[in-house]
Design a protein around this motif. Structure first.
Motif, PDB file in Angstrom:
ATOM      1  N   ALA A 240       0.820  -1.205   0.000  1.00 15.30           N
ATOM      2  CA  ALA A 240       0.000   0.000   0.000  1.00 15.30           C
ATOM      3  C   ALA A 240       0.862   1.266   0.000  1.00 15.30           C
ATOM      4  CB  ALA A 240      -0.936   0.002   1.207  1.00 15.30           C
ATOM      5  N   GLY A 241       1.894   1.262   0.833  1.00 16.43           N
ATOM      6  CA  GLY A 241       2.736   2.456   0.934  1.00 16.43           C
ATOM      7  C   GLY A 241       3.605   2.681  -0.290  1.00 16.43           C
ATOM      8  N   MET A 247       4.250   4.599  -5.879  1.00 17.09           N
ATOM      9  CA  MET A 247       4.284   4.393  -7.325  1.00 17.09           C
ATOM     10  C   MET A 247       3.015   4.895  -8.021  1.00 17.09           C
ATOM     11  SD  MET A 247       5.933   0.562  -7.304  1.00 17.09           S
ATOM     12  CE  MET A 247       6.019   0.455  -9.074  1.00 17.09           C
ATOM     13  N   GLY A 248       1.881   4.780  -7.319  1.00 19.23           N
ATOM     14  CA  GLY A 248       0.631   5.147  -7.962  1.00 19.23           C
ATOM     15  C   GLY A 248       0.318   6.627  -7.921  1.00 19.23           C
ATOM     16  N   PRO A 252       4.494   9.625  -9.700  1.00 15.46           N
ATOM     17  CA  PRO A 252       3.941  10.198 -10.938  1.00 15.46           C
ATOM     18  C   PRO A 252       3.670  11.692 -10.844  1.00 15.46           C
ATOM     19  CG  PRO A 252       2.894   8.113 -10.464  1.00 15.46           C
ATOM     20  CD  PRO A 252       3.727   8.450  -9.268  1.00 15.46           C
ATOM     21  N   ILE A 253       3.125  12.166  -9.720  1.00 18.46           N
ATOM     22  CA  ILE A 253       2.878  13.609  -9.568  1.00 18.46           C
ATOM     23  C   ILE A 253       4.185  14.384  -9.624  1.00 18.46           C
ATOM     24  CG2 ILE A 253       2.255  15.378  -7.875  1.00 18.46           C
ATOM     25  CD1 ILE A 253      -0.143  13.827  -7.106  1.00 18.46           C
ATOM     26  N   LEU A 276       0.898   2.898 -13.741  1.00 18.72           N
ATOM     27  CA  LEU A 276       0.096   1.708 -14.040  1.00 18.72           C
ATOM     28  C   LEU A 276       0.311   0.626 -12.979  1.00 18.72           C
ATOM     29  CD1 LEU A 276       0.538   1.496 -17.916  1.00 18.72           C
ATOM     30  CD2 LEU A 276      -1.535   2.103 -16.661  1.00 18.72           C
ATOM     31  N   LEU A 277       1.539   0.444 -12.555  1.00 14.72           N
ATOM     32  CA  LEU A 277       1.805  -0.526 -11.488  1.00 14.72           C
ATOM     33  C   LEU A 277       1.096  -0.119 -10.196  1.00 14.72           C
ATOM     34  CD1 LEU A 277       5.609  -1.326 -11.957  1.00 14.72           C
ATOM     35  CD2 LEU A 277       3.654  -2.746 -12.583  1.00 14.72           C
ATOM     36  N   GLY A 278       1.084   1.190  -9.932  1.00 13.44           N
ATOM     37  CA  GLY A 278       0.401   1.677  -8.741  1.00 13.44           C
ATOM     38  C   GLY A 278      -1.093   1.441  -8.805  1.00 13.44           C
TER      39      GLY A 278
END
Length: 292
Positions: A240-241, A247-248, A252-253, A276-278
């Motif tokens: 989750a972390g 990663m999600g 990305p941001i 995408l993995l996130g």
């Protein structure tokens, strides 16, 4: 029994269906706007190529998502009954939205092929792409509704629907940008994707808001304690972390914001791949903790 209903095929189905719908929404909306602006011939050619490839990938991802749905149903006869003897259920709604969206993607793909006999005039193309956007929104929302209606306390909050919509949109932007990078390299379109990157950051920010709402609602629901205890276990908490948050969302941001501030083309689309993995990690954590 719950684990059998929400297995690995469902995780893949919800992820691929959402990402495909997100990519089709992004491409259709961008195509609609692109036709209303003046662009040089080279840019038009590059965009048509990207359009054709995105509709191809979107259709294939939807088809694979439908295969996962049919595999989860287990019985081919039961799968056919969903279409030929429909009942007002969430599964029926999802099957039909996926099928209709796949047909619209196939039509747009056929219409985008060079010298295609199915080439659509601008007015009809506008209508079909608008329908594709509506169908994509329905498909993205369904990926959250599928869990929301599951009578599982951990998912019993409306924010999961909006969370999945923005997560799917974020994944869809990443799919489009990855297709552009790997199929066209340093093309002019890489310079034309700045607005798309800004939309990506906005989707990720909205995802943060609704993920926060969802987690807060789960902690306030005493019936969700078993799911939260599983989420707090070291292995799941790491996924989750690192996967969902890191990663999600966070990476990305950060990378997209940095890229937006630069004048030159994007370098390697790391943010899109890890995004995408996130998105996959998000669905894995929510489903696994929900069915515990």
């Amino acid at each position: 029994m719950r684990g059998a209903l929400y297995g690995s095929l469902v995780i893949v189905y919800l992820f691929l269906g959402g990402a495909a719908a997100g990519a089709l929404f992004v491409m259709s909306a961008w195509s609609f706007a692109f036709r209303r602006s003046e662009n040089p011939a080279r840019l038009l050619t590059a965009f048509e190529s990207l359009r054709r490839r995105t509709y191809t990938v979107g259709f294939l991802l939807l088809a694979f998502a439908m295969i996962c749905l049919l595999g989860d149903l287990g019985n081919p006869g039961r799968a056919l009954m969903v279409f030929f003897l429909p009942h007002p259920t969430v599964i029926t709604f999802g099957a039909y939205t996926l099928a209709i969206e796949a047909l619209l993607a196939a039509l747009l793909l056929a219409a985008s092929l060079p010298n295609s006999p199915l080439a659509l005039r601008r007015r009809w193309l506008d209508i079909v792409e608008a329908l594709c956007c509506i169908g994509a929104l329905a498909t993205m929302a369904y990926t959250g509704i599928f869990l929301f209606q599951g009578s599982i306390p951990f998912w019993n909050h409306w924010s999961i629907i909006v969370l999945f919509v923005f997560s799917s949109l974020s994944s869809g932007v990443s799919v489009v940008l990855l297709i552009d990078w790997f199929t066209q390299g340093q093309s002019l379109l890489l310079r034309a994707t700045k607005p798309l990157q800004i939309c990506h950051v906005a989707c990720l920010a909205a995802e943060v808001v609704f993920l926060t709402l969802f987690v807060n609602a789960a902690f306030r629901n005493p019936l969700a304690d078993a799911s939260l205890n599983l989420l707090m276990e070291p292995e799941m908490l790491a996924i989750a972390g690192v996967g969902v948050i890191g990663m999600g969302i966070a990476l990305p941001i950060t990378l997209e914001t940095y890229s937006i501030t630069r004048k030159e083309c994007r370098a390697i689309p790391v943010s899109d791949f890890i995004c995408l993995l996130g998105g996959l990690c998000l669905r894995y954590c929510l489903i696994t903790c929900g069915v515990h």
